[in-house]
Design a protein around this motif. Structure first.
Motif, PDB file in Angstrom:
ATOM      1  N   UNK A 119      35.912  74.951  34.512  1.00 42.12           N
ATOM      2  CA  UNK A 119      34.657  75.621  34.206  1.00 42.12           C
ATOM      3  C   UNK A 119      34.407  76.811  35.116  1.00 42.12           C
ATOM      4  N   UNK A 120      33.966  77.898  34.529  1.00 47.65           N
ATOM      5  CA  UNK A 120      33.727  79.125  35.285  1.00 47.65           C
ATOM      6  C   UNK A 120      32.515  78.957  36.204  1.00 47.65           C
ATOM      7  N   UNK A 121      32.715  79.288  37.473  1.00 49.80           N
ATOM      8  CA  UNK A 121      31.652  79.294  38.473  1.00 49.80           C
ATOM      9  C   UNK A 121      31.745  80.630  39.199  1.00 49.80           C
ATOM     10  N   UNK A 122      30.626  81.306  39.359  1.00 50.97           N
ATOM     11  CA  UNK A 122      30.614  82.629  39.980  1.00 50.97           C
ATOM     12  C   UNK A 122      31.270  82.592  41.353  1.00 50.97           C
ATOM     13  N   UNK A 123      32.207  83.504  41.603  1.00 51.03           N
ATOM     14  CA  UNK A 123      32.913  83.686  42.868  1.00 51.03           C
ATOM     15  C   UNK A 123      33.853  82.531  43.229  1.00 51.03           C
ATOM     16  N   UNK A 124      34.179  81.708  42.256  1.00 54.78           N
ATOM     17  CA  UNK A 124      35.092  80.598  42.524  1.00 54.78           C
ATOM     18  C   UNK A 124      36.471  81.130  42.918  1.00 54.78           C
ATOM     19  N   UNK A 125      37.014  80.594  44.000  1.00 52.52           N
ATOM     20  CA  UNK A 125      38.342  80.994  44.459  1.00 52.52           C
ATOM     21  C   UNK A 125      39.341  79.896  44.098  1.00 52.52           C
ATOM     22  N   UNK A 126      40.472  80.274  43.537  1.00 49.62           N
ATOM     23  CA  UNK A 126      41.463  79.287  43.143  1.00 49.62           C
ATOM     24  C   UNK A 126      42.864  79.765  43.520  1.00 49.62           C
ATOM     25  N   UNK A 127      43.785  78.776  43.637  1.00 50.93           N
ATOM     26  CA  UNK A 127      45.174  79.090  43.929  1.00 50.93           C
ATOM     27  C   UNK A 127      46.068  78.193  43.084  1.00 50.93           C
ATOM     28  N   UNK A 128      46.850  78.755  42.160  1.00 49.31           N
ATOM     29  CA  UNK A 128      47.837  77.935  41.452  1.00 49.31           C
ATOM     30  C   UNK A 128      48.874  77.424  42.456  1.00 49.31           C
ATOM     31  N   UNK A 129      49.333  76.186  42.263  1.00 54.94           N
ATOM     32  CA  UNK A 129      50.342  75.615  43.138  1.00 54.94           C
ATOM     33  C   UNK A 129      51.635  75.437  42.352  1.00 54.94           C
ATOM     34  N   UNK A 130      52.736  75.955  42.905  1.00 54.90           N
ATOM     35  CA  UNK A 130      54.013  75.993  42.203  1.00 54.90           C
ATOM     36  C   UNK A 130      55.045  75.093  42.872  1.00 54.90           C
ATOM     37  N   UNK A 131      55.887  74.469  42.049  1.00 54.79           N
ATOM     38  CA  UNK A 131      57.017  73.717  42.567  1.00 54.79           C
ATOM     39  C   UNK A 131      58.020  74.691  43.166  1.00 54.79           C
ATOM     40  N   UNK A 132      58.463  74.405  44.383  1.00 53.31           N
ATOM     41  CA  UNK A 132      59.352  75.337  45.085  1.00 53.31           C
ATOM     42  C   UNK A 132      60.678  75.526  44.355  1.00 53.31           C
ATOM     43  N   UNK A 133      61.151  74.476  43.664  1.00 51.57           N
ATOM     44  CA  UNK A 133      62.438  74.580  42.988  1.00 51.57           C
ATOM     45  C   UNK A 133      62.351  75.187  41.611  1.00 51.57           C
ATOM     46  N   UNK A 134      61.438  74.680  40.791  1.00 51.94           N
ATOM     47  CA  UNK A 134      61.356  75.111  39.391  1.00 51.94           C
ATOM     48  C   UNK A 134      60.437  76.309  39.180  1.00 51.94           C
ATOM     49  N   UNK A 135      59.587  76.597  40.166  1.00 55.61           N
ATOM     50  CA  UNK A 135      58.588  77.680  40.074  1.00 55.61           C
ATOM     51  C   UNK A 135      57.551  77.418  38.988  1.00 55.61           C
ATOM     52  N   UNK A 136      57.448  76.173  38.514  1.00 54.37           N
ATOM     53  CA  UNK A 136      56.419  75.847  37.543  1.00 54.37           C
ATOM     54  C   UNK A 136      55.138  75.433  38.263  1.00 54.37           C
ATOM     55  N   UNK A 137      54.021  75.642  37.599  1.00 55.34           N
ATOM     56  CA  UNK A 137      52.712  75.341  38.185  1.00 55.34           C
ATOM     57  C   UNK A 137      52.298  73.927  37.773  1.00 55.34           C
ATOM     58  N   UNK A 138      52.054  73.059  38.773  1.00 60.78           N
ATOM     59  CA  UNK A 138      51.658  71.694  38.480  1.00 60.78           C
ATOM     60  C   UNK A 138      50.254  71.356  38.918  1.00 60.78           C
ATOM     61  N   UNK A 139      49.586  72.299  39.577  1.00 60.32           N
ATOM     62  CA  UNK A 139      48.239  72.021  40.077  1.00 60.32           C
ATOM     63  C   UNK A 139      47.530  73.335  40.343  1.00 60.32           C
ATOM     64  N   UNK A 140      46.211  73.244  40.435  1.00 62.83           N
ATOM     65  CA  UNK A 140      45.414  74.385  40.870  1.00 62.83           C
ATOM     66  C   UNK A 140      44.459  73.884  41.946  1.00 62.83           C
ATOM     67  N   UNK A 141      44.342  74.655  43.021  1.00 62.27           N
ATOM     68  CA  UNK A 141      43.431  74.301  44.102  1.00 62.27           C
ATOM     69  C   UNK A 141      42.244  75.259  44.104  1.00 62.27           C
ATOM     70  N   UNK A 142      41.073  74.693  44.323  1.00 56.85           N
ATOM     71  CA  UNK A 142      39.822  75.449  44.365  1.00 56.85           C
ATOM     72  C   UNK A 142      39.232  75.309  45.751  1.00 56.85           C
ATOM     73  N   UNK A 143      38.683  76.390  46.300  1.00 53.00           N
ATOM     74  CA  UNK A 143      38.045  76.348  47.601  1.00 53.00           C
ATOM     75  C   UNK A 143      36.554  76.628  47.480  1.00 53.00           C
ATOM     76  N   UNK A 144      35.773  75.810  48.181  1.00 51.63           N
ATOM     77  CA  UNK A 144      34.329  76.026  48.278  1.00 51.63           C
ATOM     78  C   UNK A 144      33.887  75.554  49.656  1.00 51.63           C
ATOM     79  N   UNK A 145      33.470  76.485  50.493  1.00 51.25           N
ATOM     80  CA  UNK A 145      33.079  76.114  51.840  1.00 51.25           C
ATOM     81  C   UNK A 145      34.246  75.494  52.581  1.00 51.25           C
ATOM     82  N   UNK A 146      34.032  74.284  53.148  1.00 52.90           N
ATOM     83  CA  UNK A 146      35.075  73.660  53.965  1.00 52.90           C
ATOM     84  C   UNK A 146      35.925  72.657  53.183  1.00 52.90           C
ATOM     85  N   UNK A 147      35.814  72.648  51.859  1.00 52.98           N
ATOM     86  CA  UNK A 147      36.566  71.681  51.069  1.00 52.98           C
ATOM     87  C   UNK A 147      37.560  72.381  50.145  1.00 52.98           C
TER      88      UNK A 147
END
Length: 201
Positions: free
Chosen positions: A39-67
């Protein structure tokens, strides 16, 4: 100095998701990761996470404050709870690694509250607070792992729940091995393997 992240989830109410994408309210705006929609949240920061070998994306990380909140979609059999299978397995593994794990009831059901030891470069050990949640859907499970100093506090738990409740899953008809992490498709302009560390909604 570590980068500071705006606490963009603070005060965000919990919605009624996560949904199968077809069941999500028509006016809900999402960041499109293919199988996963966040869900879209204003100013949400995200980082796709990729497998080092296959370069495929298996997760996305979101940052908000200290979490930091990691979101993954796991394939599951129809009509079965994958979380009921995974939860005791994770508990046993984490405890075997020396972590302190308790099972607590959360907004979406049972959660794992974890304190995991981490050895610093100077040889001292600190406890890293971590929380693992999951929501069972129709042939999918949304797995949520939160890390940060306040993840066991009610206010931070509410923020994480608010984000999770704004997600949807587009599982699709393709066959997948139960328990396998489903590949995500980051939106155009999102960081790629070896690229910039964060994206912005």
């Amino acid at each position: 100095m570590a980068e500071e992240f705006a606490d963009v989830l603070a005060g965000l109410p919990v919605a009624e998701g996560p949904w199968n994408l077809a069941d999500a309210p028509e006016d809900t705006a999402f960041i499109d990761f293919g199988v996963l929609r966040v869900g879209t949240v204003d100013q949400l920061r995200f980082r796709p996470e990729y497998d080092a070998g296959t370069k495929t994306c298996g997760a996305v990380s979101v940052r908000s404050g200290d979490v930091q909140i990691q979101l993954q979609v796991v394939a599951a059999p129809r009509g079965e709870s994958r979380w009921n299978v995974l939860r005791p397995q994770m508990t046993e593994r984490l405890r075997g690694e020396g972590a302190h794990v308790t099972v607590e009831e959360g907004h979406f059901g049972p959660e794992l509250a974890v304190l995991r030891g981490h050895e610093r470069p100077d040889g001292t050990t600190v406890a890293i607070p971590m929380r693992v949640q999951a929501v069972d859907g129709d042939r999918w499970m949304l797995k949520v792992t939160s890390i940060g100093p306040t993840v066991h506090e009610a206010e931070t738990r509410d923020k994480v729940n608010a984000l999770v409740s704004r997600c949807a899953v587009d599982r699709g008809p393709a066959a997948a091995v139960a328990g396998s992490v489903m590949t995500l498709t980051p939106p155009p302009g999102a960081p790629r393997p070896g690229g910039a560390p964060t994206g912005r909604a």
